[in-house]
Design an enzyme around this catalytic site. Structure first.
Site, PDB file in Angstrom:
ATOM      1  N   HIS A  65      -9.748 -25.413  24.147  1.00 51.43           N
ATOM      2  CA  HIS A  65     -10.677 -24.770  25.073  1.00 51.43           C
ATOM      3  C   HIS A  65     -10.305 -25.085  26.526  1.00 51.43           C
ATOM      4  CE1 HIS A  65     -13.730 -23.968  21.846  1.00 51.43           C
ATOM      5  NE2 HIS A  65     -13.107 -24.987  21.296  1.00 51.43           N
ATOM      6  N   ASP A 314      -7.729 -28.661  19.261  1.00 52.24           N
ATOM      7  CA  ASP A 314      -9.099 -28.191  19.514  1.00 52.24           C
ATOM      8  C   ASP A 314      -9.722 -28.987  20.661  1.00 52.24           C
ATOM      9  OD1 ASP A 314     -11.097 -26.389  19.075  1.00 52.24           O
ATOM     10  OD2 ASP A 314     -11.861 -27.284  17.239  1.00 52.24           O
TER      11      ASP A 314
END
Length: 426
Positions: A65, A314
């Site tokens: 992200h 992640d």
């Protein structure tokens, strides 16, 4: 001429399946030679004694992200890329969960313009649905023409009819599509994997069937449509078994787990595991949650048996204020780009649970295959996209030693072993 000779370095090449000690000559950004002993050197060559160091293809993170745009206080593109390079990652695929999301070519174009001249190869996933709400298909063909690496919402999709249409529509676009199987209704308010430990901890349980029931439905749709599909965030033993059976049936699926699910299980939340002493650390509030002990062992076995094709970082940064709350109230996620390789090596390779080649494969070759890209190698005649790693260097994880703007990691203020020395990016 820029020329470097790495002497007596341990060369890991998952593509050829070799683990050797060799001299490696890099000249003007290209691998010139990989030999047992290189004695004839170009003038002004820089000679590096690399005894004890490890050299392999650059690492690839298939999903993480970015805080920018929308949450620059968590992470900017600049800090994200610096964090990735510091962790040995030469390629990074960013999820579309920005604000605004990457669900149209305009938003994608604005973000791509900010990474034109950066140190790493940055790519972006395009959203499957508008505003990542799971109700209406995004402009998939236009996003494909704009150069997305593939499609995902990075969020569970409960509308199976829509998932079917997405798979049918994406198939001729010939780009990867990734789904996170999760049934939000079964999850309820669960924040820890359901089991004895969640009861002992007094935390609402998130049952494994929330993942496996959604995964079983997704596999049925993949079999019906024939669309190659990547399965994200695999976290439990039953999911590994389902994916293994699907692969044996010839279904076109690949799968990834996250690095923290390979390292830790629910016991870590109670503290005292892997040098983690803080019970109920909000940085261990993840989604999916850490599995039970047998889940972690099944994931490691899945890596060894190639059921799990890739390890994803992640990386999900949050500010101190966002994470300094009760465990159940914390937003899920932790940073990891600078920590994954050292901690995975220290806790899995050094202990013998994985070989060095097995670990490097799921951090480099495996991710490239999941993204349908040509795997990198340590071979003469190609561009140098490499990571040099010192598995014995000790360092302290602190805000001042991290490139990331956020410090939401359970290893904060801990000393860890292993650090990336250098990355070459062609």
């Amino acid at each position: 001429m820029n020329c470097e000779l790495m002497q007596k370095v341990r060369v890991l090449d998952p593509l050829s399946g070799t683990d050797t000690i060799a001299d490696v000559l890099i000249e003007d950004g290209n691998i010139k030679a990989v030999e047992e002993n290189i004695s004839e050197l170009p003038i002004n060559a820089q000679v590096l004694n690399c005894k004890g160091l490890v050299l392999g293809p650059g690492l690839i993170d298939i999903y993480s992200h970015s805080g920018e745009p929308g949450f620059e206080e968590r992470e900017t593109l600049k800090s994200l890329i610096e964090s990735a390079v510091a962790g040995g990652f030469t390629r990074l695929a960013i999820l579309p969960t920005t604000a605004p999301p990457l669900d149209n070519p305009g938003n994608l174009s604005r973000l791509k313009s900010k990474v034109l001249n950066v140190k790493a190869k940055i790519e972006f996933w395009g959203a499957l649905t508008l505003a990542i709400e799971g109700q209406q298909m995004a402009e998939l063909a236009d996003l494909a023409d704009s150069g997305v690496v593939g499609f995902t919402d990075s969020l569970p999709l409960s509308n199976l009819a829509l998932v079917r249409y997405l798979l049918e529509y994406i198939k001729p676009l010939n780009l990867p599509v990734a789904f996170w199987p999760c049934d939000r209704f079964l999850v309820g308010n669960g924040v820890a994997r359901e089991g004895v430990q969640s009861i002992t901890l007094g935390l609402p349980g998130n049952p494994a069937i929330a993942e496996t029931s959604a995964l079983a439905a997704l596999l049925e749709l993949v079999e019906a449509t024939g669309t190659p599909t990547h399965i994200m965030r695999v976290s439990c033993a039953r999911s590994v078994a389902l994916i293994q059976a699907a692969k044996k049936r010839g279904l076109p699926v690949t799968a990834s787990t996250t690095w923290m699910h390979l390292l830790l299980n629910t016991d870590a939340i109670a503290g005292g595991v892997n040098n983690l002493s803080c019970p109920y650390d909000p940085s261990l509030r993840l989604e999916p949650p850490l599995g039970n002990p047998n889940d972690r062992l099944a994931l490691i076995k899945g890596v060894k048996e190639r059921v799990i094709d890739a390890i994803a970082i992640d990386h999900r940064p949050y500010t101190y204020e966002e994470k300094t709350v009760a465990f159940a109230d914390a937003p899920p996620g932790a940073i990891g780009l600078e920590l994954a390789l050292p901690l995975l090596w220290q806790n899995l390779v050094t202990t013998g649970e994985l070989t060095a080649l097995e670990l490097w494969r799921v951090l480099s070759t495996g991710p490239s295959i999941c993204l349908r890209q040509k795997p990198m190698a340590v071979t003469p005649g190609i561009s140098a996209e490499l990571t040099l790693f010192n598995p014995l260097e000790n360092w302290q994880v602190e805000a001042k030693t991290l490139k990331s703007l956020s410090v939401n990691t359970p290893w904060l203020n801990q000393q860890i072993t292993g650090r990336v020395v250098k990355t070459w990016i062609s």
